[in-house]
Design an enzyme around this catalytic site. Sequence first.
Site, mmCIF file in Angstrom:
data_model
loop_
_atom_site.group_PDB
_atom_site.id
_atom_site.type_symbol
_atom_site.label_atom_id
_atom_site.label_comp_id
_atom_site.label_asym_id
_atom_site.label_seq_id
_atom_site.Cartn_x
_atom_site.Cartn_y
_atom_site.Cartn_z
ATOM 1 N N ARG A 58 0.857 -1.187 0.000
ATOM 2 C CA ARG A 58 0.000 0.000 0.000
ATOM 3 C C ARG A 58 0.894 1.239 0.000
ATOM 4 O O ARG A 58 1.960 1.238 0.637
ATOM 5 C CB ARG A 58 -0.895 0.031 1.248
ATOM 6 N N GLU A 71 -3.650 7.453 -4.504
ATOM 7 C CA GLU A 71 -4.011 6.949 -5.837
ATOM 8 C C GLU A 71 -5.282 7.606 -6.351
ATOM 9 O O GLU A 71 -6.217 7.760 -5.561
ATOM 10 C CB GLU A 71 -4.245 5.434 -5.772
ATOM 11 N N HIS A 103 -1.529 0.064 -9.968
ATOM 12 C CA HIS A 103 -2.163 -0.875 -9.014
ATOM 13 C C HIS A 103 -2.670 -2.132 -9.742
ATOM 14 O O HIS A 103 -3.878 -2.400 -9.781
ATOM 15 C CB HIS A 103 -3.297 -0.176 -8.256
HETATM 16 C C1 8YV Z 1 -7.168 -5.144 -5.510
HETATM 17 C C2 8YV Z 1 -5.331 -5.092 -3.746
HETATM 18 O O1 8YV Z 1 -7.184 -4.991 -6.874
HETATM 19 O O2 8YV Z 1 -6.365 -6.985 -2.812
HETATM 20 C C3 8YV Z 1 -5.786 -5.937 -2.612
HETATM 21 O O3 8YV Z 1 -5.526 -5.553 -1.464
HETATM 22 O O4 8YV Z 1 -4.619 -4.189 -3.571
HETATM 23 C C4 8YV Z 1 -5.746 -5.388 -5.138
HETATM 24 O O5 8YV Z 1 -5.453 -6.723 -5.422
HETATM 25 C C5 8YV Z 1 -7.846 -3.977 -4.898
HETATM 26 O O6 8YV Z 1 -7.667 -3.870 -3.555
HETATM 27 C C6 8YV Z 1 -9.323 -4.097 -5.216
HETATM 28 O O7 8YV Z 1 -10.151 -3.622 -4.216
#
Ligand code: 8YV
Length: 324
Positions: free
Chosen positions: A243, A272, A290
């Site tokens: 993150r 983001e 992402h």
């Molecule tokens: C997702 C991600 O695309 O799963 C996660 O935590 O960062 C990604 O794989 C995103 O969060 C979709 O909500």
Amino acid sequence: MSGRSRVAVTRRLPAAVEEQLAREFDAQLNRDDRPLEAAGLQQALRTADGLLCTVTDRISAEVLAVEPLQARILANFGVGFNHIDLAAARTRGVVVTNTPEVLTEDTADDAFMLMLMVARRAGEGERQVRAGAWTGWRPTHLLGTKVSGKTLGLVGMGRIARAVARRARLGFGMRVLFHDPVPPPPEVVGELGATARPSVDDVVREADFVSLHCPATPETRHLIDARRLKLMKPGAFLINTARGDVVDEQALVAALKARTIAGAGLDVYEREPAMSPELRTMENVVLLPHLGSATQETRVAMGMRAIENLKAFFSGAPPRDRVA
Ligand code: 8YV
């Protein structure tokens, strides 16, 4: 149809998932795929029995304070849930679930893709070719940094980090170091051929590639700050598929400018889709939008896993992936 649970789906999802949602629930789909702002989320919380939400929905305490609150479950599409105020959800009696496991391998691939791209200057090379600026092969053209045999430092040793460690050891003959405040059992660490270090500082000091795999929590906010960036080797690279909040982006820009580190591969950002504009001007930085779990197969699996959680919850059973 009455009697069916009403599920508000905050973004467009792969067709197979939307079809399954329509079969299982009274599904309110977001056909325009426009992210819901706070008011839209509140409207969904007021009218639906559950939300299938994503990383682009900031479900804060203020949003959850809506009255009357109809929704009893937030089934997050994704493993990370730092965009949801879990404490507020608990207070309001709203269950939260996520989608672990199904995206582990893709996210590990993403980390490796970034590592290879930044070390081997793949972005730079591609930009050169597309610009028609490639004048032909020469022995000194775009020399990068070798990845095989180097030292990989993992911050966190959960599912995704372990998948990265396996790739590193088996595919690239790398030495793998890690720090995790809650380390895996010794037999797991032994199997991975990884070595624990007592602190994040030790990991960043020794690694040629530092790859981040911890959740975003108040404790990990800006874990990689100016001080830790200074501890890294001048030839080392930082990889972030976790993150954006885990890295102090301004400190990273400063470190890249000062050549304190050799480069960075980023899939996630603090705000983001915004990012420090300077990052876009730097050749030694690879910037992805992402993409960690962005394969057809995995996005369908994530959707099906969220549906499984919703179905369990509405049938009165404990959902498999409850996080709050
Ligand atoms: C997702 C991600 O695309 O799963 C996660 O935590 O960062 C990604 O794989 C995103 O969060 C979709 O909500």
